[in-house]
Write an enzyme that holds these catalytic residues in place. Sequence first.
Site, PDB file in Angstrom:
ATOM      1  N   GLY A 162      -3.387  -2.128   7.350  1.00 44.68           N
ATOM      2  CA  GLY A 162      -3.010  -1.819   8.725  1.00 44.68           C
ATOM      3  C   GLY A 162      -2.308  -0.486   8.837  1.00 44.68           C
ATOM      4  O   GLY A 162      -2.686   0.505   8.190  1.00 44.68           O
ATOM      5  N   CYS A 163      -1.257  -0.448   9.652  1.00 48.86           N
ATOM      6  CA  CYS A 163      -0.573   0.817   9.941  1.00 48.86           C
ATOM      7  C   CYS A 163       0.122   1.419   8.725  1.00 48.86           C
ATOM      8  O   CYS A 163       0.427   2.613   8.723  1.00 48.86           O
ATOM      9  CB  CYS A 163       0.444   0.606  11.062  1.00 48.86           C
ATOM     10  SG  CYS A 163      -0.297   0.276  12.685  1.00 48.86           S
ATOM     11  N   ALA A 164       0.379   0.631   7.694  1.00 49.13           N
ATOM     12  CA  ALA A 164       0.989   1.164   6.475  1.00 49.13           C
ATOM     13  C   ALA A 164      -0.032   1.846   5.582  1.00 49.13           C
ATOM     14  O   ALA A 164       0.333   2.477   4.583  1.00 49.13           O
ATOM     15  CB  ALA A 164       1.683   0.047   5.694  1.00 49.13           C
ATOM     16  N   GLY A 165      -1.322   1.747   5.918  1.00 47.02           N
ATOM     17  CA  GLY A 165      -2.378   2.196   5.025  1.00 47.02           C
ATOM     18  C   GLY A 165      -2.379   3.673   4.709  1.00 47.02           C
ATOM     19  O   GLY A 165      -2.811   4.071   3.624  1.00 47.02           O
TER      20      GLY A 165
END
Length: 350
Positions: free
Chosen positions: A141-144
Amino acid sequence: MIAPVALLSLATASPPFTLAQKDVEQVARDLFADRFPQFERMAPVFTTAGVRTRQVVRPIEWYLEPRGWPERTEVYLEAAVDLFVDAATRALDEAGLKGSQVDVIVTVSSTGIATPSLEARAMGRMGFRPDAARIPVFGLGCAGGATGLGLAGKLAAATPGAVVLFVAVELCSLAFRMADLSKADIVATALFGDGAAACVLRAGEGGFASLVHAEERTWPDTLDIMGWRIDPTGLGVIFARSIPPFALANLRPAMDSMLRAQGLEIDDVDRFICHPGGVKVIEALEQSLSIGQGQLDHERAVLAEHGNMSAPTALFVLDRARRAGLPPTSVVAALGPGFTASTVTLRRAA
């Protein structure tokens, strides 16, 4: 700490259709005001999200018809590969390399299902060698953007001389739905866009920065904060708990611990380069990390122009920061499902 890895290049790519936030709000009101009683109460999110425009892979009319898994997947496979090729080609061009010189390909994407994965589908267009190692990563997700960059850096450090290509591609707009609307869907409609970014890494000196450390922290019992739900028509967004209060309460101790592992403190970091999840998330990051209010200017600019593109967004911010001139020490930071904080420490190239 890892052996220094050179960030040889960084490139971003956006799809061709740009949506103005005011137009998205009007379409959402026309579609949902009569069907979703809480819409007017939530409508201010289109103003407060901090998004002025965002880019998506299809014209707005495409999203106004009911779509199922096959249609969404067909678009994902076509558009995500196009964005992969665009971002990867630009990154390789900047590094003065060709696809045939890439030894390892790390692909991060969590907004569609592709088997074979995106880099396999792009091999012919990119000219990748048949023996290139492929590492597709799903679910970050957004941490990718930060986690994938850190993984690529560790692989480059472990294989001296290898050229590692890291590509993050997300098509968040494909999660837009017309039925079974929730508060989270309204927020996602106001916030998310599509995009891709790519980096080329190799152990040693050179490039615009050295990647010297990568680390992450995942909090137990936080699976409900952010993620995807599997619906009959496609992926649906989960925001079961508000992210800004959680970040405000929990990020600083985690960041202190991650920095301590490399002999640093908060004050040793000249610039945090953060994933802008939204305006309230940016404000929570500034407060939690003792950054002056309004200092995360690149983050606000990327959010305003592109929306939250999930994984690639932090790399869009890094690209702005390096063009403005990186300080000696910077930390790329992103929050994502898990719930996880991911960091990559960079040293400006001499």
